[in-house]
Motif scaffolding. Structure first.
Motif, PDB file in Angstrom:
ATOM      1  N   ALA A 171       0.825  -1.201   0.000  1.00 28.54           N
ATOM      2  CA  ALA A 171       0.000   0.000   0.000  1.00 28.54           C
ATOM      3  C   ALA A 171       0.867   1.262   0.000  1.00 28.54           C
ATOM      4  O   ALA A 171       0.548   2.242  -0.673  1.00 28.54           O
ATOM      5  CB  ALA A 171      -0.920  -0.001   1.214  1.00 28.54           C
ATOM      6  N   TYR A 172       1.986   1.202   0.734  1.00 29.21           N
ATOM      7  CA  TYR A 172       2.877   2.368   0.785  1.00 29.21           C
ATOM      8  C   TYR A 172       3.472   2.653  -0.586  1.00 29.21           C
ATOM      9  O   TYR A 172       3.463   3.797  -1.061  1.00 29.21           O
ATOM     10  CB  TYR A 172       3.980   2.106   1.812  1.00 29.21           C
ATOM     11  N   ARG A 173       3.969   1.610  -1.240  1.00 31.04           N
ATOM     12  CA  ARG A 173       4.564   1.821  -2.570  1.00 31.04           C
ATOM     13  C   ARG A 173       3.509   2.287  -3.565  1.00 31.04           C
ATOM     14  O   ARG A 173       3.776   3.163  -4.402  1.00 31.04           O
ATOM     15  CB  ARG A 173       5.226   0.525  -3.035  1.00 31.04           C
ATOM     16  N   PHE A 174       2.314   1.715  -3.493  1.00 30.05           N
ATOM     17  CA  PHE A 174       1.249   2.124  -4.401  1.00 30.05           C
ATOM     18  C   PHE A 174       0.886   3.586  -4.165  1.00 30.05           C
ATOM     19  O   PHE A 174       0.586   4.322  -5.101  1.00 30.05           O
ATOM     20  CB  PHE A 174       0.026   1.237  -4.183  1.00 30.05           C
ATOM     21  N   LEU A 175       0.904   4.015  -2.917  1.00 24.58           N
ATOM     22  CA  LEU A 175       0.618   5.415  -2.607  1.00 24.58           C
ATOM     23  C   LEU A 175       1.657   6.332  -3.232  1.00 24.58           C
ATOM     24  O   LEU A 175       1.311   7.357  -3.836  1.00 24.58           O
ATOM     25  CB  LEU A 175       0.588   5.615  -1.091  1.00 24.58           C
ATOM     26  N   VAL A 176       2.929   5.975  -3.103  1.00 32.11           N
ATOM     27  CA  VAL A 176       3.991   6.806  -3.684  1.00 32.11           C
ATOM     28  C   VAL A 176       3.827   6.895  -5.193  1.00 32.11           C
ATOM     29  O   VAL A 176       3.926   7.972  -5.790  1.00 32.11           O
ATOM     30  CB  VAL A 176       5.372   6.237  -3.313  1.00 32.11           C
ATOM     31  N   GLN A 177       3.549   5.757  -5.829  1.00 32.61           N
ATOM     32  CA  GLN A 177       3.380   5.757  -7.279  1.00 32.61           C
ATOM     33  C   GLN A 177       2.154   6.583  -7.694  1.00 32.61           C
ATOM     34  O   GLN A 177       2.212   7.324  -8.688  1.00 32.61           O
ATOM     35  CB  GLN A 177       3.259   4.320  -7.775  1.00 32.61           C
ATOM     36  N   SER A 178       1.081   6.469  -6.940  1.00 28.29           N
ATOM     37  CA  SER A 178      -0.126   7.238  -7.272  1.00 28.29           C
ATOM     38  C   SER A 178       0.105   8.736  -7.117  1.00 28.29           C
ATOM     39  O   SER A 178      -0.362   9.538  -7.932  1.00 28.29           O
ATOM     40  CB  SER A 178      -1.289   6.794  -6.371  1.00 28.29           C
ATOM     41  N   ALA A 212      -5.790  10.688  -1.792  1.00 26.52           N
ATOM     42  CA  ALA A 212      -5.834  11.426  -0.526  1.00 26.52           C
ATOM     43  C   ALA A 212      -6.297  10.529   0.617  1.00 26.52           C
ATOM     44  O   ALA A 212      -5.742  10.565   1.723  1.00 26.52           O
ATOM     45  CB  ALA A 212      -6.757  12.637  -0.657  1.00 26.52           C
ATOM     46  N   VAL A 213      -7.307   9.692   0.357  1.00 26.12           N
ATOM     47  CA  VAL A 213      -7.789   8.771   1.388  1.00 26.12           C
ATOM     48  C   VAL A 213      -6.706   7.751   1.726  1.00 26.12           C
ATOM     49  O   VAL A 213      -6.450   7.464   2.906  1.00 26.12           O
ATOM     50  CB  VAL A 213      -9.077   8.065   0.920  1.00 26.12           C
ATOM     51  N   LEU A 214      -6.058   7.203   0.712  1.00 24.89           N
ATOM     52  CA  LEU A 214      -4.985   6.231   0.959  1.00 24.89           C
ATOM     53  C   LEU A 214      -3.853   6.863   1.746  1.00 24.89           C
ATOM     54  O   LEU A 214      -3.287   6.238   2.654  1.00 24.89           O
ATOM     55  CB  LEU A 214      -4.476   5.687  -0.377  1.00 24.89           C
ATOM     56  N   PHE A 215      -3.533   8.122   1.443  1.00 22.52           N
ATOM     57  CA  PHE A 215      -2.469   8.817   2.178  1.00 22.52           C
ATOM     58  C   PHE A 215      -2.833   8.962   3.659  1.00 22.52           C
ATOM     59  O   PHE A 215      -2.024   8.674   4.549  1.00 22.52           O
ATOM     60  CB  PHE A 215      -2.234  10.193   1.557  1.00 22.52           C
TER      61      PHE A 215
END
Length: 475
Positions: A1-8, A111-114
């Motif tokens: 989830a962290y890596r996906f957040l950075v990529q997003s 934003a929600v994932l962050f």
């Protein structure tokens, strides 16, 4: 989830010209590459509300457990939440996070994932201080300047005391009902996967129809509100949710011997036999009214266990699986495969091969790509099979690839078409391919990747050469 957040987050970065810079391969964020995600976002998406509510409950329960020194219960809570975040929320919102549903949806989901990842990082800080610090320092630039701290360990543990005056927690804003709905959705999806596994039916092969039998209208409405997620996750074309039984199902009741036996004593055996012999209509009456007279004795709803059974023949066209933790719920999957399902499966596999080729070549649609295929060593039958597939599935394939897939005519060559063979090995074939392709594009191009794949399309084995080229090689 962290890596996906950075990529997003990096996907949302806009260059001065207004065009996307594309996906960075590194996982490190820089101040110049980011924008603020720290402000509270109010989303009307059910999955957003669900994961926010779960994050709030995690912080609250972990805080209560640690203050009471119930440390053994902390790890299971965190493990369960991480599973929900990675295997459910991120997995089922990839199209939103990647911007396939529009920039507004992408920004809201990111934003929600962050916010959720920052909450999880703060919860983990006392347990994994170094890892939490690393994640926080990398994500810190996404916060407004006034919220940025030198270290995550200088902040307060997330909880209700940090809410602004008058603001209610997610659990008080319908989060509990959302958790019930998403929880039922998860149970139905797990039952659907079990049904596929029993029939050795790959998820790549679309199923024609699935039916979910439940106990209440509330469960019906809850599952219908997330039906698109269920259909996408189980690869089902049609989903029906209902409370009424079918000809091949039966509603049953089993006595709870611990409760009834203690209350009825010597009358228990006679009542237990009567409960097991109840018809579907009588069981439905018990569930509806909360009590029923059986063998001269009042039986209450909480004193029986209600379930549904599938009466169909084993190995038939329908597979039935009971849904765990949902009383009287049954999942029925139509396992008959038609030509439309085979076409969708072939299209999905072709798209998957092209996506892998794009990933290997490290290119994205924003680079100005052309995608094409060419039949290798094939005759009229192979050409007709792939042509029919592309006409039938053109809309879905274009939506998945974001660019149309073009057909290039075959070229005469001495090549045997083995997988991995490069067009550069045959200058004449390469020149013919490039000439036709450049003429269609109307501008110069450069091939960046190609591969030869063997696919089964419409029952015909077809050997295809898949090619990717850049429209603007100087970009």
């Amino acid at each position: 989830a962290y890596r996906f957040l950075v990529q997003s987050a990096k996907r949302l970065v806009q260059a001065p010209s207004g065009q996307s810079k594309g996906l960075h391969q590194a996982d490190t964020l820089h101040q110049a590459d980011t924008f603020s995600l720290g402000n509270k976002v109010s989303s009307d998406n059910m999955m957003d509300q669900w994961i926010e509510s779960c994050a709030w409950d995690l912080a609250r329960l972990v805080k209560e457990d640690m203050e009471a020194y119930r440390l053994s219960s902390v790890a299971p809570r965190i493990h369960s939440f991480v599973d929900n975040l990675t295997n459910w929320y991120v997995r089922m919102n990839r199209s939103r996070l990647k911007g396939q549903l529009g920039s507004d949806q992408a920004q809201a989901a990111t934003a929600v994932l962050f916010q959720v990842v920052m909450t999880l990082t703060a919860v983990l800080a006392p347990l994994t201080p170094l890892t939490s610090e690393y994640i926080y320092l990398n994500l810190r630039s996404l916060l407004p300047p006034e919220q940025q701290l030198a270290s995550i360990h200088l902040g307060r543990f997330p909880g209700g005391d940090q809410l602004p005056p008058g603001e209610l927690p997610p659990s008080a804003l319908g989060g509990t009902s959302v958790q019930v709905r998403v929880g039922n959705m998860q149970r139905v999806i797990i039952a659907g996967r079990t049904a596929r596994d029993r029939r050795v039916m790959s998820l790549k092969l679309p199923a024609k129809r699935a039916t979910v039998l439940v106990s209440t209208e509330e469960e019906v409405q809850g599952l219908l509100s997330v039906s698109e997620y269920i259909k996408e996750e189980l690869n089902v074309r049609e989903l029906q949710v209902q409370t009424s039984d079918r000809n091949d199902t039966k509603l049953e009741a089993t006595p709870d011997s611990r409760l009834l036996g203690k209350r009825l004593g010597c009358n228990f055996k006679k009542v237990a036999i009567g409960i097991k012999e109840l018809s579907s209509e009588r069981v439905a009456q018990l569930r509806r009214e909360g009590r029923l007279v059986v063998a001269g004795q009042d039986v209450l709803l909480h004193e029986v266990i209600i379930s549904r059974s599938f009466l169909g023949d084993a190995g038939g066209s329908v597979e039935g699986v009971m849904v765990d933790e949902m009383a009287g719920a049954l999942f029925l999957l139509d396992v008959e495969v038609d030509q439309e399902a085979l076409a969708q499966s072939s299209a999905r596999e072709l798209v998957n091969r092209l996506q892998k080729l794009k990933k290997k070549a490290q290119v994205s649609v924003s680079d100005g790509l052309l995608l094409a295929y060419q039949v290798v060593d094939g005759g009229p039958e192979e050409s007709r099979a792939i042509g029919h597939l592309l006409v039938q599935q053109e809309e879905s394939m274009t939506a998945a690839l974001h660019v149309p897939l073009q057909h290039l005519p075959p070229v005469h060559s001495d090549l045997d078409g083995k997988a991995g063979l490069d067009l550069e090995s045959d200058p004449a074939a390469a020149a013919a391919v490039d000439s036709v392709w450049a003429e269609r594009a109307g501008q110069p191009l450069v091939r960046v990747a190609q591969v030869v794949e063997q696919l089964c399309i419409g029952g015909v084995s077809v050997k295809l050469r898949l090619l990717i080229a850049k429209l603007n090689p100087g970009k």
